[in-house]
Enzyme design. Structure first.
Site, PDB file in Angstrom:
ATOM      1  N   GLY A  46      17.701  19.023  62.480  1.00 14.42           N
ATOM      2  CA  GLY A  46      17.976  18.483  63.803  1.00 14.42           C
ATOM      3  C   GLY A  46      18.740  17.184  63.683  1.00 14.42           C
ATOM      4  N   GLN A  51      21.984   9.196  65.803  1.00 15.58           N
ATOM      5  CA  GLN A  51      22.074   9.274  64.338  1.00 15.58           C
ATOM      6  C   GLN A  51      23.520   9.358  63.852  1.00 15.58           C
ATOM      7  OE1 GLN A  51      18.970  12.546  63.972  1.00 15.58           O
ATOM      8  NE2 GLN A  51      18.646  11.399  62.096  1.00 15.58           N
ATOM      9  N   CYS A  89      13.422  12.631  57.646  1.00 11.26           N
ATOM     10  CA  CYS A  89      14.455  12.306  58.631  1.00 11.26           C
ATOM     11  C   CYS A  89      15.744  12.001  57.875  1.00 11.26           C
ATOM     12  CB  CYS A  89      14.018  11.079  59.438  1.00 11.26           C
ATOM     13  SG  CYS A  89      15.244  10.534  60.635  1.00 11.26           S
ATOM     14  N   LEU A  90      16.860  12.527  58.373  1.00  9.07           N
ATOM     15  CA  LEU A  90      18.149  12.281  57.724  1.00  9.07           C
ATOM     16  C   LEU A  90      18.485  10.790  57.702  1.00  9.07           C
ATOM     17  CD1 LEU A  90      20.150  15.198  59.368  1.00  9.07           C
ATOM     18  CD2 LEU A  90      19.263  15.106  57.036  1.00  9.07           C
ATOM     19  N   HIS A 131      10.654  15.439  67.161  1.00 13.12           N
ATOM     20  CA  HIS A 131      11.332  14.447  66.313  1.00 13.12           C
ATOM     21  C   HIS A 131      12.620  13.962  66.980  1.00 13.12           C
ATOM     22  CE1 HIS A 131      12.363  13.003  62.103  1.00 13.12           C
ATOM     23  NE2 HIS A 131      13.537  12.932  62.703  1.00 13.12           N
ATOM     24  N   GLU A 132      13.412  14.896  67.510  1.00 15.54           N
ATOM     25  CA  GLU A 132      14.693  14.511  68.134  1.00 15.54           C
ATOM     26  C   GLU A 132      14.473  13.759  69.450  1.00 15.54           C
ATOM     27  OE1 GLU A 132      16.980  14.654  66.056  1.00 15.54           O
ATOM     28  OE2 GLU A 132      15.863  16.023  64.773  1.00 15.54           O
ATOM     29  N   HIS A 135      13.918  10.261  68.576  1.00 19.75           N
ATOM     30  CA  HIS A 135      15.179   9.565  68.275  1.00 19.75           C
ATOM     31  C   HIS A 135      15.843   9.067  69.556  1.00 19.75           C
ATOM     32  CE1 HIS A 135      15.915   9.724  64.000  1.00 19.75           C
ATOM     33  NE2 HIS A 135      15.726  11.028  63.925  1.00 19.75           N
TER      34      HIS A 135
HETATM   35 ZN    ZN Z   1      15.318  12.075  62.246  1.00 21.75          ZN
END
Ligand code: ZN
Length: 161
Positions: A46, A51, A89-90, A131-132, A135
């Site tokens: 995601g 991000q 998380c990226l 999670h998104e 963000h």
């Molecule tokens: Zn993330």
């Protein structure tokens, strides 16, 4: 469009609440194309707009080989039943921690044409949606960790930054 560079902590854009998208113009269409291109990689589940440095309410997902996006998403349902799994998380590369999430989640928003979009699921999809949505609110999964785990995460982050 293109794959974009992913912002990592402590980039302040990750701590900024994303603004709702009003009129869909070429900028928004380009953002969605980039979200799709950037999430469509091995190991990416995601991606929220902030991000990739854009503080607007949109995210993309890549779950079970399916890629999609939603704009102006709202979290409309969460199960009371929760489960704990390793989450990463990226924007926090390489660090994974047990994180409690609802087992089921449903998000409603729109596509670029203004048509309603519903995304829902259990397991990885539910985790991804929660999670998104975090963000877009300027939050990170690190904020959700239980005390002891969070202390370990903060220590490991300090060592890394
Ligand atoms: Zn993330």
């Amino acid at each position: 469009m293109a794959e974009r560079e992913i912002r990592e902590i402590p980039d302040p854009v990750l701590r900024t609440k994303c603004d709702p998208i009003g009129e869909v113009d070429d900028g928004v269409r380009g953002l969605v194309a980039d979200l799709l291109d950037t999430v469509d990689q091995e190991g990416r589940a995601g991606l929220a707009a902030n991000q990739i440095g854009v503080s607007l309410a949109a995210f993309s997902w890549h779950v079970d080989d399916e890629v999609g996006y939603v704009i102006n998403p709202k979290l409309v349902e969460l199960s009371e039943e929760t489960e704990e799994q390793e989450e990463g998380c990226l924007s926090v590369p390489g660090l994974w921690y047990p994180t409690v999430r609802s087992r089921y989640a449903r998000v409603e928003g729109t596509d670029l044409e203004g048509n309603p979009v519903t995304v829902e699921g259990t397991g990885i999809m539910a985790r991804c949606l929660q999670h998104e949505m975090d963000h877009l609110a300027g939050k990170l999964f690190l904020d959700r960790l239980e005390r002891g785990v969070r202390a370990r995460a903060m220590r490991e982050l300090r060592e890394r930054l």
